[in-house]
Motif scaffolding. Structure first.
Motif, mmCIF file in Angstrom:
data_model
loop_
_atom_site.group_PDB
_atom_site.id
_atom_site.type_symbol
_atom_site.label_atom_id
_atom_site.label_comp_id
_atom_site.label_asym_id
_atom_site.label_seq_id
_atom_site.Cartn_x
_atom_site.Cartn_y
_atom_site.Cartn_z
ATOM 1 N N PRO A 147 -35.140 13.077 -49.959
ATOM 2 C CA PRO A 147 -34.044 13.513 -49.207
ATOM 3 C C PRO A 147 -32.752 12.802 -49.542
ATOM 4 O O PRO A 147 -32.665 11.691 -49.123
ATOM 5 C CB PRO A 147 -34.371 13.508 -47.787
ATOM 6 C CG PRO A 147 -35.296 12.380 -47.433
ATOM 7 C CD PRO A 147 -35.993 12.374 -48.925
ATOM 8 N N LEU A 148 -31.646 13.321 -50.050
ATOM 9 C CA LEU A 148 -30.533 12.663 -50.279
ATOM 10 C C LEU A 148 -29.299 13.371 -49.883
ATOM 11 O O LEU A 148 -28.867 14.163 -50.473
ATOM 12 C CB LEU A 148 -30.205 12.493 -51.939
ATOM 13 C CG LEU A 148 -31.318 11.787 -52.449
ATOM 14 C CD1 LEU A 148 -31.284 11.823 -54.253
ATOM 15 C CD2 LEU A 148 -31.470 10.406 -52.161
ATOM 16 N N GLY A 149 -29.028 13.257 -48.531
ATOM 17 C CA GLY A 149 -27.946 13.850 -47.857
ATOM 18 C C GLY A 149 -27.789 15.449 -48.159
ATOM 19 O O GLY A 149 -26.765 15.933 -48.362
ATOM 20 N N VAL B 51 -26.980 7.958 -58.378
ATOM 21 C CA VAL B 51 -26.885 8.088 -57.059
ATOM 22 C C VAL B 51 -25.420 8.518 -56.819
ATOM 23 O O VAL B 51 -25.090 9.229 -55.907
ATOM 24 C CB VAL B 51 -27.306 6.758 -56.144
ATOM 25 C CG1 VAL B 51 -27.142 6.871 -54.634
ATOM 26 C CG2 VAL B 51 -28.711 6.695 -56.174
ATOM 27 N N ASP B 52 -24.533 7.671 -57.202
ATOM 28 C CA ASP B 52 -23.075 7.876 -57.265
ATOM 29 C C ASP B 52 -22.792 9.399 -57.590
ATOM 30 O O ASP B 52 -22.001 10.144 -56.788
ATOM 31 C CB ASP B 52 -22.227 7.091 -58.057
ATOM 32 C CG ASP B 52 -22.328 5.743 -57.568
ATOM 33 O OD1 ASP B 52 -22.617 5.367 -56.345
ATOM 34 O OD2 ASP B 52 -21.889 4.782 -58.397
ATOM 35 N N GLU B 53 -23.610 9.949 -58.564
ATOM 36 C CA GLU B 53 -23.242 11.332 -59.086
ATOM 37 C C GLU B 53 -23.576 12.421 -57.861
ATOM 38 O O GLU B 53 -23.005 13.080 -57.447
ATOM 39 C CB GLU B 53 -23.984 11.605 -60.423
ATOM 40 C CG GLU B 53 -24.001 13.098 -60.759
ATOM 41 C CD GLU B 53 -24.788 13.368 -61.771
ATOM 42 O OE1 GLU B 53 -25.593 14.586 -61.957
ATOM 43 O OE2 GLU B 53 -24.990 12.426 -62.797
ATOM 44 N N VAL B 54 -24.778 12.132 -57.286
ATOM 45 C CA VAL B 54 -25.347 12.916 -56.306
ATOM 46 C C VAL B 54 -24.240 12.765 -54.857
ATOM 47 O O VAL B 54 -23.874 14.038 -54.317
ATOM 48 C CB VAL B 54 -26.873 12.343 -55.779
ATOM 49 C CG1 VAL B 54 -27.209 13.156 -54.412
ATOM 50 C CG2 VAL B 54 -27.812 12.751 -56.814
ATOM 51 N N ILE B 55 -23.822 11.557 -54.759
ATOM 52 C CA ILE B 55 -23.152 11.505 -53.587
ATOM 53 C C ILE B 55 -21.645 12.218 -53.894
ATOM 54 O O ILE B 55 -21.050 13.001 -53.067
ATOM 55 C CB ILE B 55 -22.787 10.158 -53.200
ATOM 56 C CG1 ILE B 55 -23.857 9.331 -52.810
ATOM 57 C CG2 ILE B 55 -21.536 9.945 -52.112
ATOM 58 C CD1 ILE B 55 -23.725 7.965 -52.616
ATOM 59 N N PRO C 175 -35.480 3.145 -57.986
ATOM 60 C CA PRO C 175 -35.235 2.343 -59.045
ATOM 61 C C PRO C 175 -34.421 2.899 -59.994
ATOM 62 O O PRO C 175 -34.121 2.261 -61.004
ATOM 63 C CB PRO C 175 -36.788 2.147 -59.588
ATOM 64 C CG PRO C 175 -37.268 3.565 -58.906
ATOM 65 C CD PRO C 175 -36.423 3.756 -57.720
ATOM 66 N N ARG C 176 -33.883 4.116 -59.651
ATOM 67 C CA ARG C 176 -32.963 4.551 -60.683
ATOM 68 C C ARG C 176 -31.519 3.986 -60.822
ATOM 69 O O ARG C 176 -31.239 3.359 -59.816
ATOM 70 C CB ARG C 176 -32.833 6.222 -60.501
ATOM 71 C CG ARG C 176 -34.153 6.979 -60.508
ATOM 72 C CD ARG C 176 -34.127 8.323 -60.044
ATOM 73 N NE ARG C 176 -33.821 8.361 -58.677
ATOM 74 C CZ ARG C 176 -33.617 9.384 -57.878
ATOM 75 N NH1 ARG C 176 -34.016 10.562 -58.315
ATOM 76 N NH2 ARG C 176 -33.743 9.174 -56.407
#
Length: 80
Positions: A22-24, A65-69, A59-60
């Motif tokens: 789950p990512l926001g 992660v910045d792109e998803v945010i 680990p990615r």
């Protein structure tokens, strides 16, 4: 949520375990491939446990992660 699949390898069958993250409000997956189904199951259980307890570290690359945010924030702004 997790899944385990049989995957053909170059020399033998392999097992791929995948766990949804789950990512926001969006979901991503993290996966690994193993020689045995039991190894895949053990990794799946350890990974899900760590996620639920807040101990898991992605680990990615941080850029992903910045792109998803950025995408999540952009969607939130366009809905306003």
């Amino acid at each position: 949520m997790a899944s385990i699949r049989r995957r053909p390898g170059k020399r033998r069958m392999r097992w791929q375990a995948a766990v949804r993250l789950p990512l926001g409000g969006t979901y991503g997956t993290v996966s690994r491939t193993f020689d045995t189904r039991q190894e895949a199951r053990d990794w799946e259980l350890r990974t899900e446990y760590a996620i639920r307890r807040g101990l898991w570290e992605d680990p990615r690359p941080a850029a992903w992660v910045d792109e998803v945010i950025a995408r999540t924030l952009g969607e939130g702004l366009s809905r306003s």
